[in-house]
Design a protein around this motif. Structure first.
Motif, mmCIF file in Angstrom:
data_model
loop_
_atom_site.group_PDB
_atom_site.id
_atom_site.type_symbol
_atom_site.label_atom_id
_atom_site.label_comp_id
_atom_site.label_asym_id
_atom_site.label_seq_id
_atom_site.Cartn_x
_atom_site.Cartn_y
_atom_site.Cartn_z
ATOM 1 N N GLY A 41 0.824 -1.210 0.000
ATOM 2 C CA GLY A 41 0.000 0.000 0.000
ATOM 3 C C GLY A 41 0.852 1.251 0.000
ATOM 4 N N ASP A 42 1.780 1.348 0.947
ATOM 5 C CA ASP A 42 2.744 2.444 0.931
ATOM 6 C C ASP A 42 4.043 1.998 1.585
ATOM 7 N N LEU A 43 5.091 2.772 1.355
ATOM 8 C CA LEU A 43 6.406 2.444 1.921
ATOM 9 C C LEU A 43 6.543 3.091 3.290
ATOM 10 N N ASP A 44 7.122 2.361 4.232
ATOM 11 C CA ASP A 44 7.409 2.893 5.560
ATOM 12 C C ASP A 44 8.905 2.778 5.780
ATOM 13 N N ILE A 45 9.592 3.900 5.698
ATOM 14 C CA ILE A 45 11.055 3.892 5.842
ATOM 15 C C ILE A 45 11.410 4.461 7.210
ATOM 16 N N ALA A 54 5.432 7.262 0.231
ATOM 17 C CA ALA A 54 6.462 6.801 1.166
ATOM 18 C C ALA A 54 6.450 7.694 2.397
ATOM 19 N N ASP A 55 6.479 7.055 3.577
ATOM 20 C CA ASP A 55 6.579 7.773 4.847
ATOM 21 C C ASP A 55 7.977 7.525 5.411
ATOM 22 N N LEU A 56 8.687 8.585 5.700
ATOM 23 C CA LEU A 56 10.012 8.448 6.323
ATOM 24 C C LEU A 56 9.929 8.939 7.757
HETATM 25 CA CA CA Z 1 2.500 3.874 6.052
#
Ligand code: CA
Ligand code: DGT
Ligand code: CA
Ligand code: ZN
Length: 588
Positions: free
Chosen positions: A198-202, A243-245
């Motif tokens: 679904g989305d990237l979690d960095i 993407a969430d950093l």
């Molecule tokens: Ca996320």
């Protein structure tokens, strides 16, 4: 046939687009797209206007287009349109949906490389075949690949892991060197190895978040900054993925990585365990329930590693792929977590295609690439004759191919073994595309269903079972035939199929192509419970696709697979003994 305004507008838009691809002059193509727009905006049904003889009241409709509308509404078809569809195939027109592919570029790839589908366009971009065309370049190839990924994402709102992982690794590589960054990794569904993301979690461990957030905001792959604060920045990448950093204090890395890896269901179970011990768990710390639930409060326990968090809760480390609350907590408490398969367990790859059918490399090229990975053997599995689009093998060409394989083996002098196999078509009645005498001469035979996947359940299942019962068939390739975000798999009776495969000791493939991942994790886990053997293979059409093995191993781990049941973890001698015992067992 009901010609709604929407349907009519679609047809005229399609006409305009196909004419554009043919290179028709702008004023002509624009006439059609303008009419399409006006039809869509017309407050009354066009069919009514037509019945009243008032087609010319639609703005932009002259004599020529009125005649075409009349033919269409009167006869249900439009000769001009049918001819146009023959001249410009559907697959060619479909390429216009790819962002950055305009009519000009579609015309170019079609005329110069004979590309007639989005899949073929993707393969050509991956192989670097587009960059030398006029008005293309290496950058354009990247944009096209990103465009295809974002197009596919529209189907489910989720991106294939094969598109998400490279994007994550690129971000991480770009941020790793930023001042103050001690550690950086991906968490979330990507770390758990899900087939779609679904989305990237960095997450990055740092005491100085500001330069990190700044660095992310200014990366070229970032299309839009959705939000940016001291400890977190969210962006949209040029392939459409979010993407969430997050910046993490190094002393709290363990709880943060655990929390943001999820899954949410797994985390809920962990918090319950913590509560039973009078503790509360969040992304910052484990702390006594009695104290104030505040960061930095008294009695707070922080963890630099995930292992620390699990141990503090009385659990062994649980691999990310298992963290779905599907029994892993119970197994961990009982000391019965599975010893999951790893990349290192694999001794070879059992599905790949060479230039003998639709692959890009010859036998020796694949052998060398496999040796470089540390494999001991590979199985060559080119397509068979009825798959004409893939230049499938006849019995005669299989005999020729054998000579090439023998030569390669002689040259490699026992340091490595190329096995001769085939990916034989299971025809629509379950018979195979090559006679038994030919199959008998091969080391290992893989059978696959590629066509007529929409058959009803009984027919489809009987077909696969007939293939499984053939004593020469050792592996059933990509059993469901699904393509993630593109096409559902066949409606097989999986229980029946798995029981049959287990009884005949036919292995079921986990195909590692990120578009397939087939068996999927649910089916693989059920197959395992019913005692089936598995194979994990890449279906590589070029040596670099051996890298896709990570995706299949991820699915296997999510299915709780241990190495012993996976035939390509076996040494060569055991593999060959199994294959020949299959043949003899059924013949006796
Ligand atoms: Ca996320
Ligand atoms: P995705 O992005 O849909 O492929 O799936 P995830 O698992 O990556 O989900 P995501 O990105 O929403 O969140 C990443 C992880 O962070 C998630 O697996 C668990 C944790 N998390 C996020 N929001 C919550 C929440 O509201 N409650 C709990 N317990 N955990 C959360
Ligand atoms: Ca996520
Ligand atoms: Zn195949």
């Amino acid at each position: 046939m009901a010609f709604t305004n929407r349907r009519l507008a679609e047809i005229f838009t399609d006409i305009a687009e196909r004419l554009q691809i043919q290179g028709e002059v702008v004023f002509k193509t624009r006439a059609y797209s303008t009419v399409a727009e006006n039809i869509l905006n017309c407050p009354r049904p066009i069919v009514e206007l037509w019945q009243e003889g008032k087609l010319d009241e639609i703005p932009g409709v002259g004599k020529e287009i009125a005649r075409k509308l009349d033919e269409l509404l009167r006869t249900g078809r439009l000769e001009f349109y049918e001819r146009l569809r023959e001249q410009v195939p559907d697959g060619v027109a479909a390429m216009l949906q790819v962002p950055s592919m305009g009519p000009q570029r579609v015309k170019t790839v079609w005329e110069q490389l004979n590309i007639t589908s989005i899949e073929a366009l993707e393969a050509a971009a991956q192989a670097g075949k587009l960059r030398d065309l006029p008005r293309f370049g290496a950058k354009t190839e990247e944009k096209i690949l990103a465009g295809i990924a974002s197009l596919r994402r529209r189907a489910t709102g989720r991106m294939r892991i094969g598109d998400a992982l490279p994007a994550a690794l690129e971000l991480i590589a770009a941020l790793r060197g930023v001042d103050g960054v001690q550690q950086i990794t991906y968490a979330g569904s990507l770390r758990r190895g899900r087939e779609t993301i679904g989305d990237l979690d960095i997450l990055a461990a740092t005491l100085k978040p500001a330069p990190l957030m700044q660095a992310l905001r200014s990366l070229p792959v970032v299309q839009e900054v959705l939000g940016s604060g001291d400890a977190k920045t969210s962006v949209r990448l040029n392939n459409g993925l979010q993407a969430d950093l997050r910046a993490i204090e190094p002393a709290r890395w363990g709880t943060a990585l655990q929390y943001f890896t999820g899954s949410q269901a797994h985390n809920i179970r962990l918090r319950e365990l913590a509560q039973q011990k009078g503790l509360s768990l969040n992304e910052y710390a484990l702390r006594p329930l009695s104290t104030e639930s505040k960061k930095g409060g008294a009695g707070e326990l922080t963890f630099e590693t995930e292992e620390g968090v699990y141990h503090a809760l009385g659990l062994p480390f649980i691999p990310p792929e298992l963290r779905e609350d599907r029994g892993e907590i119970e197994a961990a408490l009982a000391g019965q977590l599975p010893h999951l398969i790893t990349l290192d367990d694999l001794k070879g790859d059992l599905q790949m295609h060479t230039t003998w059918s639709d692959g890009a490399t010859d036998v020796m090229g694949l052998a060398r690439a496999a040796m470089a990975r540390g494999y001991a053997y590979i199985l060559i599995t080119d397509h068979t004759q009825s798959l004409a689009v893939a230049n499938g093998l006849t019995a005669e060409r299989i005999a020729q191919q054998r000579r090439e394989i023998e030569q390669v083996n002689a040259e490699l002098k026992g340091r490595f073994r190329v096995l001769h196999g085939v990916e034989v078509e299971v025809k629509s009645d379950g018979s195979l595309d090559l006679p038994d005498e030919v199959l008998a001469q091969l080391d290992i035979v893989q059978a696959s269903v590629h066509t007529s996947l929409s058959q009803p359940r009984e027919k489809l299942t009987a077909r696969a079972i007939r293939a499984i019962r053939n004593p020469h068939v050792d592996i059933l390739g990509h059993p469901s035939g699904r393509l993630i975000n593109e096409r559902e798999g066949g409606d097989f009776d999986w229980e029946a199929l798995f029981r049959e495969a287990a009884q005949h000791r036919v292995a079921l493939e986990i195909n590692c192509d990120p578009a397939r991942l087939d068996l999927n994790e649910t089916h693989a886990r059920r197959a395992l419970e019913l005692g089936c053997l598995l194979s994990i293979s890449t279906d590589a059409h070029a040596p670099e696709q051996f890298n896709n093995i990570v995706y299949g191993v991820g699915i296997a781990r999510r299915a709780w697979v241990e190495p012993a049941v996976v035939i390509n973890t076996w040494p060569l001698s055991k593999l060959l003994t199994w294959a020949s015992s299959r043949t003899q067992g059924a013949a006796s």
